[in-house]
Design a protein around this motif. Structure first.
Motif, mmCIF file in Angstrom:
data_model
loop_
_atom_site.group_PDB
_atom_site.id
_atom_site.type_symbol
_atom_site.label_atom_id
_atom_site.label_comp_id
_atom_site.label_asym_id
_atom_site.label_seq_id
_atom_site.Cartn_x
_atom_site.Cartn_y
_atom_site.Cartn_z
ATOM 1 N N ALA A 5 0.866 -1.181 0.000
ATOM 2 C CA ALA A 5 0.000 0.000 0.000
ATOM 3 C C ALA A 5 0.895 1.221 0.000
ATOM 4 O O ALA A 5 1.766 1.348 0.840
ATOM 5 N N SER A 6 0.716 2.100 -0.953
ATOM 6 C CA SER A 6 1.599 3.258 -1.003
ATOM 7 C C SER A 6 0.959 4.492 -0.398
ATOM 8 O O SER A 6 1.634 5.370 0.096
ATOM 9 N N GLY A 7 -0.372 4.562 -0.401
ATOM 10 C CA GLY A 7 -1.033 5.718 0.198
ATOM 11 C C GLY A 7 -1.457 5.409 1.621
ATOM 12 O O GLY A 7 -0.700 4.825 2.385
ATOM 13 N N LEU A 8 -2.667 5.821 1.954
ATOM 14 C CA LEU A 8 -3.171 5.545 3.286
ATOM 15 C C LEU A 8 -3.563 4.079 3.408
ATOM 16 O O LEU A 8 -3.962 3.446 2.436
ATOM 17 N N VAL A 9 -3.434 3.566 4.605
ATOM 18 C CA VAL A 9 -3.687 2.152 4.867
ATOM 19 C C VAL A 9 -4.831 2.059 5.876
ATOM 20 O O VAL A 9 -4.846 2.801 6.852
ATOM 21 N N PRO A 10 -5.797 1.162 5.647
ATOM 22 C CA PRO A 10 -6.863 1.005 6.640
ATOM 23 C C PRO A 10 -6.321 0.342 7.905
ATOM 24 O O PRO A 10 -5.497 -0.557 7.830
ATOM 25 N N LEU A 11 -6.779 0.845 9.039
ATOM 26 C CA LEU A 11 -6.293 0.319 10.313
ATOM 27 C C LEU A 11 -7.469 0.168 11.266
ATOM 28 O O LEU A 11 -8.251 1.100 11.449
ATOM 29 N N ASN A 12 -7.582 -1.020 11.849
ATOM 30 C CA ASN A 12 -8.605 -1.268 12.865
ATOM 31 C C ASN A 12 -7.930 -1.822 14.106
ATOM 32 O O ASN A 12 -7.216 -2.828 14.039
ATOM 33 N N LEU A 13 -8.139 -1.164 15.219
ATOM 34 C CA LEU A 13 -7.585 -1.627 16.477
ATOM 35 C C LEU A 13 -8.502 -1.195 17.605
ATOM 36 O O LEU A 13 -9.549 -0.574 17.360
ATOM 37 N N THR A 14 -8.134 -1.564 18.820
ATOM 38 C CA THR A 14 -8.929 -1.179 19.980
ATOM 39 C C THR A 14 -8.097 -0.227 20.830
ATOM 40 O O THR A 14 -6.955 -0.535 21.169
ATOM 41 N N VAL A 20 -11.521 1.280 17.016
ATOM 42 C CA VAL A 20 -11.137 2.473 16.258
ATOM 43 C C VAL A 20 -10.810 2.036 14.837
ATOM 44 O O VAL A 20 -10.078 1.066 14.639
ATOM 45 N N GLY A 21 -11.378 2.711 13.840
ATOM 46 C CA GLY A 21 -11.039 2.443 12.449
ATOM 47 C C GLY A 21 -10.643 3.736 11.765
ATOM 48 O O GLY A 21 -11.351 4.743 11.881
ATOM 49 N N ARG A 22 -9.504 3.732 11.117
ATOM 50 C CA ARG A 22 -9.025 4.947 10.455
ATOM 51 C C ARG A 22 -8.206 4.552 9.226
ATOM 52 O O ARG A 22 -7.712 3.436 9.132
ATOM 53 N N MET A 23 -8.028 5.510 8.339
ATOM 54 C CA MET A 23 -7.014 5.379 7.287
ATOM 55 C C MET A 23 -5.779 6.123 7.779
ATOM 56 O O MET A 23 -5.899 7.274 8.208
ATOM 57 N N VAL A 24 -4.625 5.481 7.739
ATOM 58 C CA VAL A 24 -3.427 6.148 8.253
ATOM 59 C C VAL A 24 -2.284 6.076 7.244
ATOM 60 O O VAL A 24 -2.173 5.132 6.460
ATOM 61 N N ALA A 25 -1.439 7.091 7.300
ATOM 62 C CA ALA A 25 -0.195 7.050 6.531
ATOM 63 C C ALA A 25 0.767 6.120 7.259
ATOM 64 O O ALA A 25 0.890 6.196 8.486
ATOM 65 N N PRO A 26 1.468 5.239 6.518
ATOM 66 C CA PRO A 26 2.345 4.272 7.174
ATOM 67 C C PRO A 26 3.409 4.926 8.070
ATOM 68 O O PRO A 26 3.824 4.330 9.055
ATOM 69 N N ARG A 27 3.849 6.146 7.753
ATOM 70 C CA ARG A 27 4.913 6.756 8.538
ATOM 71 C C ARG A 27 4.426 7.309 9.879
ATOM 72 O O ARG A 27 5.212 7.783 10.676
ATOM 73 N N THR A 28 3.102 7.259 10.132
ATOM 74 C CA THR A 28 2.558 7.799 11.377
ATOM 75 C C THR A 28 2.880 6.874 12.547
ATOM 76 O O THR A 28 2.513 5.701 12.538
ATOM 77 N N GLY A 76 -5.626 -4.908 14.688
ATOM 78 C CA GLY A 76 -6.170 -5.884 15.635
ATOM 79 C C GLY A 76 -5.621 -5.797 17.046
ATOM 80 O O GLY A 76 -6.018 -6.574 17.915
ATOM 81 N N ALA A 77 -4.710 -4.862 17.296
ATOM 82 C CA ALA A 77 -4.073 -4.796 18.615
ATOM 83 C C ALA A 77 -4.952 -4.069 19.634
ATOM 84 O O ALA A 77 -5.921 -3.394 19.283
ATOM 85 N N GLN A 78 -4.586 -4.237 20.896
ATOM 86 C CA GLN A 78 -5.250 -3.535 22.003
ATOM 87 C C GLN A 78 -4.271 -2.512 22.559
ATOM 88 O O GLN A 78 -3.190 -2.874 23.012
ATOM 89 N N VAL A 79 -4.673 -1.248 22.522
ATOM 90 C CA VAL A 79 -3.824 -0.183 23.062
ATOM 91 C C VAL A 79 -4.551 0.475 24.225
ATOM 92 O O VAL A 79 -5.761 0.709 24.151
ATOM 93 N N GLU A 80 -3.822 0.728 25.291
ATOM 94 C CA GLU A 80 -4.419 1.498 26.386
ATOM 95 C C GLU A 80 -3.481 2.664 26.719
ATOM 96 O O GLU A 80 -2.276 2.481 26.896
ATOM 97 N N THR A 81 -4.064 3.858 26.782
ATOM 98 C CA THR A 81 -3.278 5.056 27.085
ATOM 99 C C THR A 81 -3.553 5.488 28.529
ATOM 100 O O THR A 81 -4.390 4.900 29.225
ATOM 101 N N VAL A 82 -2.878 6.548 28.933
ATOM 102 C CA VAL A 82 -3.088 7.059 30.286
ATOM 103 C C VAL A 82 -4.567 7.430 30.486
ATOM 104 O O VAL A 82 -5.131 7.192 31.554
ATOM 105 N N GLU A 83 -5.200 7.970 29.437
ATOM 106 C CA GLU A 83 -6.618 8.321 29.563
ATOM 107 C C GLU A 83 -7.451 7.093 29.926
ATOM 108 O O GLU A 83 -8.359 7.170 30.763
ATOM 109 N N GLY A 84 -7.136 5.978 29.279
ATOM 110 C CA GLY A 84 -7.882 4.751 29.550
ATOM 111 C C GLY A 84 -7.646 4.253 30.968
ATOM 112 O O GLY A 84 -8.579 3.812 31.653
ATOM 113 N N LEU A 85 -6.390 4.318 31.390
ATOM 114 C CA LEU A 85 -6.062 3.868 32.749
ATOM 115 C C LEU A 85 -6.769 4.736 33.790
ATOM 116 O O LEU A 85 -7.245 4.240 34.809
#
Lengths: 165, 285
Positions: A5-14, A20-28, A76-85
């Motif tokens: 994928a050279s442009g934006l890539v679909p991303l789904n995670l928790t 959360v579902g977004r299109m993201v640039a790979p360098r992000t 498909g990953a699970q991310v938790e930030t300080v806000e979540g904690l």
């Protein structure tokens, strides 16, 4: 399979329990994704090379540098930030211990410190000061020192054990 | 401090990964844990057109016993070296080295295969591959091949892997009941690169040191085997005389560069000190 994928890539995670579902640039990086796409700005960006620890988040339950992961790697990953904690009350004891011991000055490093301290205390028991320092070896505080921070984590661990102090 | 834009591929098989790399005509990087690569991309020391993510390839996963060898999939994380029961039992040098590798958050994400593929001469795990007599399983155009550690590390960041090839697994000879080992390093701060580090894997032979392998890191362009010191120690009781003889022999084994922070003579001195500590740590009796 996403072969190329050279442009934006679909991303789904928790993130913090919500899908959360977004299109993201790979360098992000994950850090930039959290801050700019999701407006979760408790994750701080400091050195952007895995040295300072201000950007730590939980990835599938373990602390990692969100500056050293590209968001696209996390399908498909699970991310938790300080806000979540904070929202689920997981670090309330640490927050009050940090407050009580004045374990911060400017506060920039504090979110990373809390994520790491939370993961350490999740293991159970009261870690000794050397273990706490070892766990924090990847977290820089440039304002003051680590003594009050280690004090706070030790106090929170004791409080969680019910022994108080 | 942001990576240049790149295209991203997440193949499911070694063949597809190799094809994605080849399609970029040499302007691609594989990414595993990314704990060395992402900083290099952020600083634009590297700026590939394509990033090929190896994380979805099942063949790179898992730790299992295969006869007298332990197969450690390349995607196994540094933190697993501390907790995986098979690694702890059969590759104890990796478990001994792991606490010295960066710090916990890096160890949660970095992979053993990534570290050994990068072959930083100052890193712990590549040198331990040498000390353990491991073999690297590499996927290339001809299929899979295994390269012994002694032939694998060739020059600064240069290994037997040619561009496009993929490190699939690390194969470690399992540790028998008469084996003993020691790991240590000298660093200025916890988690920093070591000024000197090393490990020994040895056979016990009735109070004497039997066959042994010694490997050092941060003492030359590659992880380095201390063959002269090994020869001196083989068959000896590890007493002060044996250690002094091995320390003298070690000079021929290492090739430290002069750098501003640690001049070569200082590194040689530290390597001798470390060798003494390692030999004294061996539980030969």
């Amino acid at each position: 399979m996403n072969m190329m994928a050279s442009g934006l890539v679909p991303l789904n995670l928790t993130v913090n329990g919500a899908p959360v579902g977004r299109m993201v640039a790979p360098r992000t990086t994950l850090a930039d994704f959290l801050r700019t796409e999701l407006e979760l700005t408790a994750t701080h960006v400091g050195c952007e090379m895995g040295a300072c620890g201000a950007c730590l988040v939980l990835l599938d339950g373990a602390p990692v540098h969100s500056c050293l992961v590209f968001a696209v790697q996390l399908e498909g990953a699970q991310v938790e930030t300080v806000e979540g904690l904070v929202a689920r009350g997981a670090i309330a004891g640490l927050q009050s211990a940090f407050h009580e011991r004045n374990a911060l000055q400017c506060g920039f490093c504090t979110p990373g410190m809390l994520v790491n301290a939370h993961a350490l205390l999740e293991r159970g028991g009261v870690p000794d000061r050397a273990e706490i320092r070892d766990a924090l070896s990847g977290n820089y505080c440039r304002c003051t020192g680590y003594e009050a921070i280690v004090d706070a984590i030790e106090a929170a661990a004791r409080a969680a054990q019910g022994s108080g102090r | 401090m942001k990576a240049r834009a790149f295209a991203y591929a997440r193949p499911r098989t070694l063949d597809d990964a190799h094809a994605a790399f080849a399609a970029a005509e040499g302007d691609a990087s594989y990414i595993s844990g990314g704990q060395s690569l992402v900083p290099a991309l952020a600083m634009r020391l590297q700026a590939p057109q394509v990033l090929v993510d190896l994380a979805g390839i099942e063949a790179l996963r898992g730790v299992r016993l295969e006869g007298d060898w332990l197969r450690i999939g390349a995607l196994t994380r540094h933190a697993d070296a501390l907790t995986d029961p098979l690694i702890r039992a059969h590759a104890p040098l990796l478990s001994a080295a792991a606490p010295f590798v960066a710090h916990p958050a890096i160890r949660n994400r970095g992979t053993l295969g990534g570290s050994v593929a990068l072959a930083d001469p100052a890193s712990e795990f590549p040198a331990m591959m040498l000390a353990m007599g491991a073999e690297m399983e590499i996927f290339g155009p001809e299929g899979l091949r295994r390269v012994p550690a002694d032939d694998y590390f060739q020059d600064l960041y240069q290994t037997a892997i040619v561009p496009g090839e993929i490190l699939v697994a690390l194969h470690v000879p399992v540790v028998g009941p008469r084996r003993c080992w020691a790991f240590d390093e000298l660093a200025r701060r916890r988690g920093d690169y070591a000024m000197v580090g090393g490990g020994i894997l040895a056979e016990r032979d009735g109070g004497r040191i039997g066959a042994l392998r010694i490997a050092f890191f941060s003492v030359g362009p590659t992880p380095m085997r201390a063959r002269a010191a090994e020869a001196v120690l083989t068959g000896r009781v590890p007493d002060a005389d044996a250690i002094a003889d091995a320390q003298r022999a070690l000079d021929a084994d290492i090739d430290p560069l002069d750098d501003e922070e640690v001049p070569a003579p200082m590194r040689r001195h530290l390597a001798r000190v470390l060798l003494g500590r390692l030999v004294r740590k061996l539980e030969i009796a």
